[in-house]
Motif scaffolding. Structure first.
Motif, mmCIF file in Angstrom:
data_model
loop_
_atom_site.group_PDB
_atom_site.id
_atom_site.type_symbol
_atom_site.label_atom_id
_atom_site.label_comp_id
_atom_site.label_asym_id
_atom_site.label_seq_id
_atom_site.Cartn_x
_atom_site.Cartn_y
_atom_site.Cartn_z
ATOM 1 N N LYS A 16 0.785 -1.238 0.171
ATOM 2 C CA LYS A 16 0.219 0.194 -0.155
ATOM 3 C C LYS A 16 1.177 1.026 -0.065
ATOM 4 N N TRP A 17 1.731 1.415 -0.787
ATOM 5 C CA TRP A 17 3.156 2.399 -0.797
ATOM 6 C C TRP A 17 2.584 4.037 -1.354
ATOM 7 N N CYS A 18 0.818 3.844 -2.287
ATOM 8 C CA CYS A 18 0.393 5.218 -2.362
ATOM 9 C C CYS A 18 -0.444 5.807 -1.108
ATOM 10 N N LYS A 19 -0.765 5.127 0.325
ATOM 11 C CA LYS A 19 -1.486 4.943 1.342
ATOM 12 C C LYS A 19 -1.123 6.835 2.555
ATOM 13 N N GLY A 20 -2.481 7.176 1.836
ATOM 14 C CA GLY A 20 -2.259 8.879 2.482
ATOM 15 C C GLY A 20 -2.501 9.621 0.693
ATOM 16 N N HIS A 42 -4.710 11.171 -1.594
ATOM 17 C CA HIS A 42 -6.100 12.047 -2.492
ATOM 18 C C HIS A 42 -5.913 11.853 -4.042
ATOM 19 N N GLU A 94 -6.390 1.046 -6.766
ATOM 20 C CA GLU A 94 -7.229 1.856 -5.177
ATOM 21 C C GLU A 94 -6.704 0.878 -4.449
ATOM 22 N N ARG A 95 -7.064 -0.138 -4.581
ATOM 23 C CA ARG A 95 -6.903 -1.164 -3.509
ATOM 24 C C ARG A 95 -5.303 -2.374 -3.471
ATOM 25 N N GLY A 132 -3.124 1.442 -2.534
ATOM 26 C CA GLY A 132 -3.987 2.348 -1.600
ATOM 27 C C GLY A 132 -4.351 3.504 -1.148
ATOM 28 N N PRO A 133 -4.361 4.241 -2.066
ATOM 29 C CA PRO A 133 -4.412 5.711 -2.309
ATOM 30 C C PRO A 133 -6.291 6.536 -1.554
ATOM 31 N N THR A 134 -6.632 7.061 -1.676
ATOM 32 C CA THR A 134 -8.694 7.550 -1.264
ATOM 33 C C THR A 134 -8.436 7.673 -2.484
ATOM 34 N N CYS A 192 0.034 8.087 -8.257
ATOM 35 C CA CYS A 192 0.860 7.505 -7.373
ATOM 36 C C CYS A 192 2.977 7.752 -7.419
#
Length: 339
Positions: free
Chosen positions: A40-44, A46, A71-72, A75-77, A303
Protein backbone atom coordinates in the motif's frame (compact mmCIF):
# COMPACT_ATOMS: atom_id res chain seq x y z
CA UNK A 1 66.31 -5.11 -3.87
CA UNK A 2 65.62 -8.58 -2.51
CA UNK A 3 65.68 -11.87 -4.36
CA UNK A 4 62.54 -13.92 -3.77
CA UNK A 5 62.42 -17.74 -3.38
CA UNK A 6 61.38 -18.15 -7.02
CA UNK A 7 64.30 -16.09 -8.18
CA UNK A 8 62.28 -12.95 -8.94
CA UNK A 9 63.27 -9.50 -7.77
CA UNK A 10 60.96 -8.19 -5.04
CA UNK A 11 60.99 -4.45 -4.35
CA UNK A 12 61.34 -3.04 -0.86
CA UNK A 13 57.83 -1.56 -1.26
CA UNK A 14 56.35 -4.99 -1.87
CA UNK A 15 58.07 -6.34 1.22
CA UNK A 16 56.62 -3.55 3.34
CA UNK A 17 53.11 -4.07 1.82
CA UNK A 18 53.18 -7.82 2.47
CA UNK A 19 54.25 -7.23 6.02
CA UNK A 20 51.44 -4.73 6.58
CA UNK A 21 48.89 -7.07 5.03
CA UNK A 22 49.90 -9.81 7.46
CA UNK A 23 49.43 -7.44 10.40
CA UNK A 24 46.01 -6.03 9.48
CA UNK A 25 42.69 -7.48 8.31
CA UNK A 26 41.24 -5.61 5.32
CA UNK A 27 37.60 -4.58 5.89
CA UNK A 28 35.46 -3.83 2.78
CA UNK A 29 32.51 -1.40 2.98
CA UNK A 30 29.23 -3.18 3.75
CA UNK A 31 26.72 -3.52 0.88
CA UNK A 32 23.88 -0.98 1.11
CA UNK A 33 20.74 -2.29 2.78
CA UNK A 34 18.20 -3.63 0.34
CA UNK A 35 15.03 -1.50 0.10
CA UNK A 36 12.04 -3.23 1.61
CA UNK A 37 9.08 -4.07 -0.60
CA UNK A 38 6.30 -1.71 0.44
CA UNK A 39 2.65 -2.66 0.79
CA UNK A 40 0.00 0.00 0.00
CA UNK A 41 2.83 2.37 -0.89
CA UNK A 42 0.41 5.06 -2.14
CA UNK A 43 -1.49 5.26 1.15
CA UNK A 44 -2.29 8.83 2.17
CA UNK A 45 -2.54 10.10 -1.41
CA UNK A 46 -5.89 11.65 -2.43
CA UNK A 47 -7.02 11.22 -6.06
CA UNK A 48 -10.09 11.97 -8.14
CA UNK A 49 -10.87 9.58 -10.97
CA UNK A 50 -13.26 10.25 -13.87
CA UNK A 51 -15.04 7.05 -14.91
CA UNK A 52 -16.73 8.80 -17.83
CA UNK A 53 -20.06 7.02 -18.03
CA UNK A 54 -22.94 6.44 -15.67
CA UNK A 55 -22.76 3.89 -12.88
CA UNK A 56 -23.37 0.44 -14.34
CA UNK A 57 -22.87 1.18 -18.05
CA UNK A 58 -20.90 -1.49 -19.89
CA UNK A 59 -17.73 0.46 -20.74
CA UNK A 60 -17.62 2.57 -17.59
CA UNK A 61 -18.01 -0.53 -15.43
CA UNK A 62 -14.80 -2.05 -16.81
CA UNK A 63 -12.90 1.24 -16.37
CA UNK A 64 -14.22 1.47 -12.81
CA UNK A 65 -13.15 -2.09 -11.99
CA UNK A 66 -9.64 -1.35 -13.23
CA UNK A 67 -9.46 1.78 -11.09
CA UNK A 68 -10.84 -0.01 -8.02
CA UNK A 69 -8.26 -2.75 -8.45
CA UNK A 70 -5.47 -0.14 -8.53
CA UNK A 71 -6.92 1.53 -5.43
CA UNK A 72 -6.93 -1.82 -3.62
CA UNK A 73 -3.42 -2.73 -4.74
CA UNK A 74 -1.75 0.63 -4.07
CA UNK A 75 -3.75 2.15 -1.22
CA UNK A 76 -4.69 5.73 -2.25
CA UNK A 77 -7.98 7.36 -1.35
CA UNK A 78 -9.96 7.76 -4.59
CA UNK A 79 -13.12 9.76 -5.30
CA UNK A 80 -14.93 8.36 -8.35
CA UNK A 81 -16.73 10.77 -10.67
CA UNK A 82 -19.51 9.58 -13.00
CA UNK A 83 -20.52 11.86 -15.87
CA UNK A 84 -22.93 9.91 -18.08
CA UNK A 85 -20.60 10.70 -21.02
CA UNK A 86 -21.84 14.31 -20.92
CA UNK A 87 -18.84 16.48 -21.85
CA UNK A 88 -20.28 19.68 -20.35
CA UNK A 89 -20.90 17.85 -17.10
CA UNK A 90 -17.34 16.51 -17.19
CA UNK A 91 -15.93 20.02 -17.45
CA UNK A 92 -18.02 21.26 -14.52
CA UNK A 93 -16.94 18.24 -12.48
CA UNK A 94 -13.29 18.86 -13.42
CA UNK A 95 -13.65 22.48 -12.29
CA UNK A 96 -14.96 21.20 -8.95
CA UNK A 97 -12.17 18.61 -8.74
CA UNK A 98 -9.44 21.22 -9.21
CA UNK A 99 -11.06 23.41 -6.55
CA UNK A 100 -10.88 20.56 -4.02
CA UNK A 101 -7.10 20.33 -4.67
CA UNK A 102 -6.49 16.59 -4.49
CA UNK A 103 -2.98 15.28 -5.06
CA UNK A 104 -3.92 14.04 -8.53
CA UNK A 105 -6.76 13.81 -11.05
CA UNK A 106 -7.35 11.17 -13.74
CA UNK A 107 -9.56 12.85 -16.36
CA UNK A 108 -11.45 11.53 -19.37
CA UNK A 109 -10.34 13.43 -22.47
CA UNK A 110 -13.79 13.67 -24.10
CA UNK A 111 -14.28 17.43 -23.67
CA UNK A 112 -11.19 18.01 -25.82
CA UNK A 113 -8.07 20.17 -25.66
CA UNK A 114 -9.77 23.57 -25.80
CA UNK A 115 -12.22 22.89 -22.98
CA UNK A 116 -9.71 21.18 -20.68
CA UNK A 117 -6.78 23.57 -21.28
CA UNK A 118 -7.68 26.36 -18.77
CA UNK A 119 -8.48 23.84 -16.03
CA UNK A 120 -5.25 21.96 -16.71
CA UNK A 121 -3.44 25.26 -16.23
CA UNK A 122 -5.18 25.77 -12.89
CA UNK A 123 -4.27 22.25 -11.84
CA UNK A 124 -0.62 22.76 -12.79
CA UNK A 125 -0.50 26.04 -10.83
CA UNK A 126 -1.93 24.24 -7.79
CA UNK A 127 0.60 21.41 -8.06
CA UNK A 128 -2.06 18.82 -8.94
CA UNK A 129 -0.75 15.93 -11.02
CA UNK A 130 -2.89 15.04 -14.06
CA UNK A 131 -3.47 11.92 -16.12
CA UNK A 132 -5.88 11.48 -19.04
CA UNK A 133 -7.64 8.38 -20.31
CA UNK A 134 -9.75 7.10 -23.22
CA UNK A 135 -9.51 10.17 -25.48
CA UNK A 136 -6.12 11.85 -26.06
CA UNK A 137 -5.58 15.55 -25.41
CA UNK A 138 -2.11 16.07 -26.92
CA UNK A 139 -2.17 19.89 -26.80
CA UNK A 140 -2.99 19.91 -23.09
CA UNK A 141 -0.24 17.38 -22.31
CA UNK A 142 2.31 19.25 -24.44
CA UNK A 143 1.68 22.45 -22.49
CA UNK A 144 0.97 21.32 -18.93
CA UNK A 145 2.23 17.75 -18.73
CA UNK A 146 0.55 14.52 -17.73
CA UNK A 147 0.27 11.15 -19.42
CA UNK A 148 -2.33 9.37 -21.54
CA UNK A 149 -3.69 5.83 -21.19
CA UNK A 150 -5.97 4.68 -24.00
CA UNK A 151 -6.09 3.91 -27.68
CA UNK A 152 -4.80 6.45 -30.16
CA UNK A 153 -8.29 7.04 -31.46
CA UNK A 154 -7.53 8.21 -35.00
CA UNK A 155 -5.16 5.30 -35.64
CA UNK A 156 -7.64 2.84 -34.16
CA UNK A 157 -10.47 4.27 -36.26
CA UNK A 158 -8.52 4.01 -39.50
CA UNK A 159 -7.47 0.43 -38.74
CA UNK A 160 -11.09 -0.45 -37.96
CA UNK A 161 -12.34 1.01 -41.24
CA UNK A 162 -9.79 -0.97 -43.26
CA UNK A 163 -10.68 -4.15 -41.37
CA UNK A 164 -14.39 -3.63 -42.05
CA UNK A 165 -13.78 -3.26 -45.79
CA UNK A 166 -11.78 -6.50 -45.80
CA UNK A 167 -14.00 -8.64 -43.58
CA UNK A 168 -17.34 -7.41 -44.92
CA UNK A 169 -16.13 -7.68 -48.52
CA UNK A 170 -17.20 -4.10 -49.25
CA UNK A 171 -16.69 -2.76 -52.76
CA UNK A 172 -16.86 0.63 -54.42
CA UNK A 173 -20.46 1.85 -54.44
CA UNK A 174 -21.56 -0.18 -51.38
CA UNK A 175 -23.42 1.74 -48.66
CA UNK A 176 -22.52 1.76 -44.95
CA UNK A 177 -23.59 3.72 -41.86
CA UNK A 178 -21.28 5.11 -39.19
CA UNK A 179 -22.64 6.44 -35.91
CA UNK A 180 -20.55 8.69 -33.68
CA UNK A 181 -19.92 12.11 -32.10
CA UNK A 182 -18.52 13.66 -35.27
CA UNK A 183 -18.69 17.25 -34.05
CA UNK A 184 -16.42 16.54 -31.07
CA UNK A 185 -12.90 17.42 -32.25
CA UNK A 186 -10.97 14.95 -30.08
CA UNK A 187 -13.49 12.20 -29.35
CA UNK A 188 -14.94 12.10 -32.89
CA UNK A 189 -11.52 11.56 -34.48
CA UNK A 190 -11.98 7.79 -34.26
CA UNK A 191 -15.22 7.64 -36.24
CA UNK A 192 -14.01 10.24 -38.75
CA UNK A 193 -10.93 8.09 -39.39
CA UNK A 194 -13.08 4.97 -39.83
CA UNK A 195 -15.14 6.78 -42.45
CA UNK A 196 -12.00 8.02 -44.23
CA UNK A 197 -10.60 4.49 -44.53
CA UNK A 198 -13.88 3.15 -45.90
CA UNK A 199 -14.32 6.01 -48.35
CA UNK A 200 -10.83 5.41 -49.70
CA UNK A 201 -12.12 1.98 -50.74
CA UNK A 202 -15.03 3.64 -52.58
CA UNK A 203 -17.68 2.87 -49.96
CA UNK A 204 -20.48 5.43 -49.56
CA UNK A 205 -20.67 6.15 -45.81
CA UNK A 206 -23.69 7.88 -44.29
CA UNK A 207 -23.10 9.57 -40.93
CA UNK A 208 -25.49 9.11 -38.01
CA UNK A 209 -24.54 11.76 -35.47
CA UNK A 210 -24.83 10.82 -31.81
CA UNK A 211 -27.40 12.50 -29.60
CA UNK A 212 -26.86 13.25 -25.91
CA UNK A 213 -27.84 10.28 -23.79
CA UNK A 214 -27.34 7.54 -26.39
CA UNK A 215 -24.21 6.24 -24.67
CA UNK A 216 -26.05 6.02 -21.35
CA UNK A 217 -29.23 4.52 -22.88
CA UNK A 218 -28.73 3.05 -26.37
CA UNK A 219 -32.45 2.37 -26.74
CA UNK A 220 -32.89 6.11 -27.30
CA UNK A 221 -31.23 5.54 -30.68
CA UNK A 222 -33.76 2.92 -31.83
CA UNK A 223 -35.99 5.29 -33.85
CA UNK A 224 -33.01 6.86 -35.64
CA UNK A 225 -31.24 3.57 -36.47
CA UNK A 226 -34.40 1.82 -37.66
CA UNK A 227 -35.46 4.82 -39.75
CA UNK A 228 -32.04 4.91 -41.44
CA UNK A 229 -32.17 1.19 -42.21
CA UNK A 230 -35.68 1.58 -43.66
CA UNK A 231 -34.54 4.44 -45.88
CA UNK A 232 -31.43 2.63 -47.10
CA UNK A 233 -32.35 -1.07 -47.32
CA UNK A 234 -29.22 -1.71 -49.40
CA UNK A 235 -26.88 -0.89 -46.50
CA UNK A 236 -24.16 -3.53 -46.08
CA UNK A 237 -22.49 -2.48 -42.81
CA UNK A 238 -23.32 -0.41 -39.75
CA UNK A 239 -20.71 0.99 -37.35
CA UNK A 240 -21.30 2.10 -33.77
CA UNK A 241 -19.30 4.63 -31.76
CA UNK A 242 -19.03 2.76 -28.47
CA UNK A 243 -19.52 -0.50 -26.63
CA UNK A 244 -22.93 0.44 -25.25
CA UNK A 245 -24.30 0.97 -28.76
CA UNK A 246 -22.57 -2.13 -30.13
CA UNK A 247 -24.02 -4.20 -27.30
CA UNK A 248 -27.50 -3.06 -28.31
CA UNK A 249 -27.17 -4.29 -31.90
CA UNK A 250 -29.66 -7.20 -31.51
CA UNK A 251 -32.35 -4.71 -30.45
CA UNK A 252 -31.55 -2.39 -33.38
CA UNK A 253 -31.58 -5.17 -35.97
CA UNK A 254 -34.68 -6.91 -34.67
CA UNK A 255 -36.58 -3.61 -34.59
CA UNK A 256 -35.58 -3.08 -38.23
CA UNK A 257 -36.64 -6.61 -39.23
CA UNK A 258 -33.08 -7.78 -39.96
CA UNK A 259 -31.77 -11.30 -39.36
CA UNK A 260 -28.42 -12.20 -37.74
CA UNK A 261 -25.64 -11.65 -40.26
CA UNK A 262 -27.82 -9.83 -42.77
CA UNK A 263 -25.95 -6.60 -41.92
CA UNK A 264 -22.27 -6.47 -40.96
CA UNK A 265 -22.32 -4.76 -37.54
CA UNK A 266 -19.07 -3.43 -36.11
CA UNK A 267 -17.73 -1.02 -33.53
CA UNK A 268 -15.46 -0.61 -30.55
CA UNK A 269 -15.18 -2.38 -27.16
CA UNK A 270 -16.29 -5.64 -25.69
CA UNK A 271 -18.76 -6.34 -22.90
CA UNK A 272 -21.08 -9.17 -21.89
CA UNK A 273 -23.67 -7.70 -24.26
CA UNK A 274 -21.20 -7.54 -27.15
CA UNK A 275 -20.14 -11.14 -26.47
CA UNK A 276 -23.79 -12.18 -26.68
CA UNK A 277 -24.01 -10.26 -29.94
CA UNK A 278 -21.14 -12.30 -31.36
CA UNK A 279 -22.67 -15.50 -30.04
CA UNK A 280 -26.02 -14.77 -31.70
CA UNK A 281 -24.45 -13.77 -35.02
CA UNK A 282 -25.50 -10.12 -34.69
CA UNK A 283 -22.02 -8.59 -34.23
CA UNK A 284 -19.19 -9.28 -36.68
CA UNK A 285 -16.26 -7.09 -35.54
CA UNK A 286 -15.11 -5.07 -32.50
CA UNK A 287 -11.93 -3.13 -31.88
CA UNK A 288 -10.71 -3.77 -28.34
CA UNK A 289 -9.23 -0.84 -26.38
CA UNK A 290 -8.83 -2.63 -23.01
CA UNK A 291 -10.75 -0.24 -20.71
CA UNK A 292 -9.59 -2.09 -17.57
CA UNK A 293 -6.11 -0.69 -18.21
CA UNK A 294 -7.62 2.76 -18.70
CA UNK A 295 -8.80 2.48 -15.10
CA UNK A 296 -5.77 0.86 -13.53
CA UNK A 297 -2.81 2.59 -15.16
CA UNK A 298 -3.79 6.27 -14.61
CA UNK A 299 -4.00 5.63 -10.85
CA UNK A 300 -0.71 3.73 -10.92
CA UNK A 301 0.95 6.61 -12.79
CA UNK A 302 -0.44 9.29 -10.45
CA UNK A 303 0.83 7.35 -7.45
CA UNK A 304 4.24 6.98 -9.04
CA UNK A 305 4.41 10.70 -9.82
CA UNK A 306 3.30 11.79 -6.35
CA UNK A 307 5.17 9.28 -4.17
CA UNK A 308 8.29 8.53 -6.22
CA UNK A 309 8.46 11.62 -8.47
CA UNK A 310 8.43 9.43 -11.56
CA UNK A 311 7.49 10.89 -14.92
CA UNK A 312 3.94 10.22 -16.22
CA UNK A 313 3.36 7.06 -18.20
CA UNK A 314 1.61 6.92 -21.57
CA UNK A 315 0.25 3.64 -22.92
CA UNK A 316 -1.62 2.82 -26.13
CA UNK A 317 -4.24 0.29 -25.03
CA UNK A 318 -5.47 -0.53 -28.55
CA UNK A 319 -5.23 -4.33 -28.61
CA UNK A 320 -6.52 -5.43 -32.00
CA UNK A 321 -9.80 -6.95 -33.12
CA UNK A 322 -12.41 -9.27 -31.68
CA UNK A 323 -14.14 -11.40 -34.33
CA UNK A 324 -16.50 -14.37 -34.51
CA UNK A 325 -13.37 -16.53 -34.66
CA UNK A 326 -11.79 -15.41 -31.39
CA UNK A 327 -14.49 -13.85 -29.19
CA UNK A 328 -14.73 -16.99 -27.06
CA UNK A 329 -11.18 -16.39 -25.83
CA UNK A 330 -12.27 -13.28 -23.93
CA UNK A 331 -15.92 -14.19 -23.25
CA UNK A 332 -15.30 -15.20 -19.62
CA UNK A 333 -13.20 -12.09 -18.96
CA UNK A 334 -15.91 -9.90 -20.49
CA UNK A 335 -18.50 -11.51 -18.22
CA UNK A 336 -16.25 -10.77 -15.24
CA UNK A 337 -16.04 -7.12 -16.30
CA UNK A 338 -12.32 -7.20 -17.13
CA UNK A 339 -12.49 -7.02 -20.96
Amino acid sequence: MKIGQNGRVVSAFAVVFLAAASAFTLVWPAAPARAEVRDKWCKGVHLRFFVGGAEGDSFGTVVYKGAKQAERDLGPTVDYIFSGWDVERMIQQLREAVAVKPDGIAMMGHPGDAAIMPLAEEAASAGIKMMYQNVPVPKVIARFGGGYVGAQVAQLGRALGAEVVKRAGLKAGDVAFMQGPFENENRGARERATIAAMEEAGVKVIKINSYPGWAADPNLALPVITAALARYPEVKAVGYGGGQMLGNVPAFMQAAGKKPGEVFNFGVDTSPQVVEGFKGGWVQLAADQQPFLQGYLPILSLCQQIVYRFTPISVDTGAGFVTPDNYKEIAKLATEGVR
